[in-house]
Design a protein around this motif. Structure first.
Motif, PDB file in Angstrom:
ATOM      1  N   VAL A  94      89.680 -17.966  76.562  1.00 46.90           N
ATOM      2  CA  VAL A  94      88.330 -17.472  76.279  1.00 46.90           C
ATOM      3  C   VAL A  94      88.085 -17.401  74.775  1.00 46.90           C
ATOM      4  CG1 VAL A  94      86.831 -15.440  76.400  1.00 46.90           C
ATOM      5  CG2 VAL A  94      88.052 -16.212  78.440  1.00 46.90           C
ATOM      6  N   LEU A  95      89.031 -16.861  74.027  1.00 46.14           N
ATOM      7  CA  LEU A  95      88.877 -16.740  72.585  1.00 46.14           C
ATOM      8  C   LEU A  95      88.819 -18.108  71.920  1.00 46.14           C
ATOM      9  CD1 LEU A  95      91.319 -13.771  71.951  1.00 46.14           C
ATOM     10  CD2 LEU A  95      88.828 -13.699  71.874  1.00 46.14           C
ATOM     11  N   VAL A  97      85.640  -6.136  69.927  1.00 46.14           N
ATOM     12  CA  VAL A  97      86.470  -7.325  70.136  1.00 46.14           C
ATOM     13  C   VAL A  97      85.642  -8.560  69.820  1.00 46.14           C
ATOM     14  CG1 VAL A  97      87.739  -8.702  71.824  1.00 46.14           C
ATOM     15  CG2 VAL A  97      87.911  -6.195  71.874  1.00 46.14           C
ATOM     16  N   PHE A  98      84.418  -8.596  70.320  1.00 42.39           N
ATOM     17  CA  PHE A  98      83.508  -9.702  70.035  1.00 42.39           C
ATOM     18  C   PHE A  98      83.131  -9.730  68.554  1.00 42.39           C
ATOM     19  CE2 PHE A  98      78.992 -11.055  69.645  1.00 42.39           C
ATOM     20  CZ  PHE A  98      79.186 -12.413  69.855  1.00 42.39           C
ATOM     21  N   GLY A 144      88.586 -16.004  65.107  1.00 39.03           N
ATOM     22  CA  GLY A 144      89.391 -16.509  66.211  1.00 39.03           C
ATOM     23  C   GLY A 144      90.869 -16.235  66.013  1.00 39.03           C
ATOM     24  N   TYR A 145      91.281 -16.113  64.753  1.00 40.52           N
ATOM     25  CA  TYR A 145      92.670 -15.754  64.450  1.00 40.52           C
ATOM     26  C   TYR A 145      92.844 -14.235  64.408  1.00 40.52           C
ATOM     27  CZ  TYR A 145      93.448 -20.636  63.124  1.00 40.52           C
ATOM     28  OH  TYR A 145      93.552 -22.007  63.138  1.00 40.52           O
ATOM     29  N   PHE A 146      91.940 -13.567  63.712  1.00 39.91           N
ATOM     30  CA  PHE A 146      92.118 -12.133  63.502  1.00 39.91           C
ATOM     31  C   PHE A 146      91.961 -11.299  64.777  1.00 39.91           C
ATOM     32  CE2 PHE A 146      90.930 -13.226  58.999  1.00 39.91           C
ATOM     33  CZ  PHE A 146      92.196 -12.965  58.488  1.00 39.91           C
ATOM     34  N   ALA A 168      99.384 -21.800  58.380  1.00 43.92           N
ATOM     35  CA  ALA A 168      98.587 -22.684  59.238  1.00 43.92           C
ATOM     36  C   ALA A 168      97.107 -22.727  58.892  1.00 43.92           C
ATOM     37  CB  ALA A 168      98.751 -22.264  60.701  1.00 43.92           C
ATOM     38  N   VAL A 169      96.571 -21.664  58.287  1.00 46.78           N
ATOM     39  CA  VAL A 169      95.129 -21.595  58.032  1.00 46.78           C
ATOM     40  C   VAL A 169      94.864 -21.732  56.533  1.00 46.78           C
ATOM     41  CG1 VAL A 169      92.988 -20.308  58.463  1.00 46.78           C
ATOM     42  CG2 VAL A 169      94.909 -20.102  60.057  1.00 46.78           C
ATOM     43  N   HIS A 170      95.010 -20.674  55.808  1.00 46.03           N
ATOM     44  CA  HIS A 170      94.953 -20.750  54.351  1.00 46.03           C
ATOM     45  C   HIS A 170      95.580 -19.504  53.745  1.00 46.03           C
ATOM     46  CE1 HIS A 170      91.616 -17.868  53.967  1.00 46.03           C
ATOM     47  NE2 HIS A 170      91.069 -18.468  55.001  1.00 46.03           N
TER      48      HIS A 170
END
Length: 278
Positions: free
Chosen positions: A19-20, A128-129, A138-140, A201-203
């Motif tokens: 879902v996320l 949460v949303f 989406g990561y946090f 992986a991200v920054h």
């Protein structure tokens, strides 16, 4: 019972990841659905789930999440996001109007229970949303699961291995002080590991593993309080479980009780601490 609980837990994790990953709309729909079920379960404890005040709580929950999702849009130049407070105020007015015009059909305790249900479940869980909508949300949003389910799992392990001192003998006799400490520090350690992964992986974010260790340790505290608060309500009303939706776990309020409290705290910690270093 153990295997049922384990399988249900695995399925929940898989569903959460899917879902996320799918994005804001599926996340909003999923959280709104959980909120509706949670509001129903809490209203049922006070036997108002099928009465007019309870129905109002369901309707306003839907309104609230519509405003949450379309918050960045404008109507006649007016930001929809600003209507969030209006929805919350009109909800109180609506249930008080029913209380007044139907008096004495409903008792004040029933109205207070319905008031609590909306703010306790729908408003708190909506964070949460909100986390999902932050930059790299989406990561946090994973931090919510670390502070809740990660903390809960590690607290259980540390409690089984080292638990000697009861944390809350009457409310939750199986929980120990050692388990509490192990869960908090364990959540912090998982947060630090996630910070290392994020930087790779991200920054790169300066000192992110350290920040996430602190944030996840702090975020696990309201998760514990949320779990105990939901248990206290059940004990006060002689309820074993809030529902049977999730095999081996109970209802939404049984499984997501810690998340309800942790999500708002994590939202502000991430926004005011982590995102300032972007």
């Amino acid at each position: 019972m153990f295997w049922t609980r384990l399988i249900s837990g695995i399925v929940l994790v898989i569903l959460a990841v899917v879902v996320l990953w799918l994005g804001p709309l599926p996340t909003c729909v999923a959280v709104a659905g959980l909120s509706l079920v949670g509001v129903f379960e809490l209203c049922r404890v006070y036997k108002v789930e099928k009465k007019t005040p309870g129905v109002i709580a369901y309707i306003w929950t839907v309104f609230y999440y519509i405003v949450q999702f379309f918050g960045s849009y404008k109507i006649f130049g007016y930001e929809i996001k600003k209507l969030e407070t209006l929805v919350m105020i009109t909800y109180l007015l609506a249930i008080l109007a029913v209380y007044v015009f139907k008096f004495p059909k409903y008792h004040d305790k029933e109205i207070m229970a319905v008031f609590l249900s909306f703010y306790y479940v729908s408003v708190m869980l909506s964070y949460v949303f909100k986390i999902r909508n932050l930059d790299d949300g989406g990561y946090f949003v994973v931090l919510v699961f670390i502070c809740c389910w990660g903390n809960d799992t590690l607290a259980y392990v540390f409690g089984r291995l080292f638990g000697k001192h009861k944390m809350s003998p009457i409310l939750s006799p199986k929980k120990s002080v050692e388990g509490l400490i192990g869960g908090l520090l364990g959540a912090g350690a998982l947060g630090a590991l996630f910070g290392l992964y994020f930087n790779y992986a991200v920054h790169e974010v300066p000192y992110l593993p350290l920040w996430l260790f602190i944030i996840c340790t702090l975020g696990a505290v309201p998760a514990v309080i949320g779990d105990l608060a939901a248990s206290a309500i059940k004990r006060n009303n002689d309820v074993k479980d809030y529902g049977t939706l999730i095999p081996g776990h109970g209802g939404v309020m049984d499984r997501f009780d810690s998340m309800i409290f942790a999500a708002p705290i994590l939202y502000y910690l991430v926004e005011f601490v982590v995102l300032r270093h972007y």
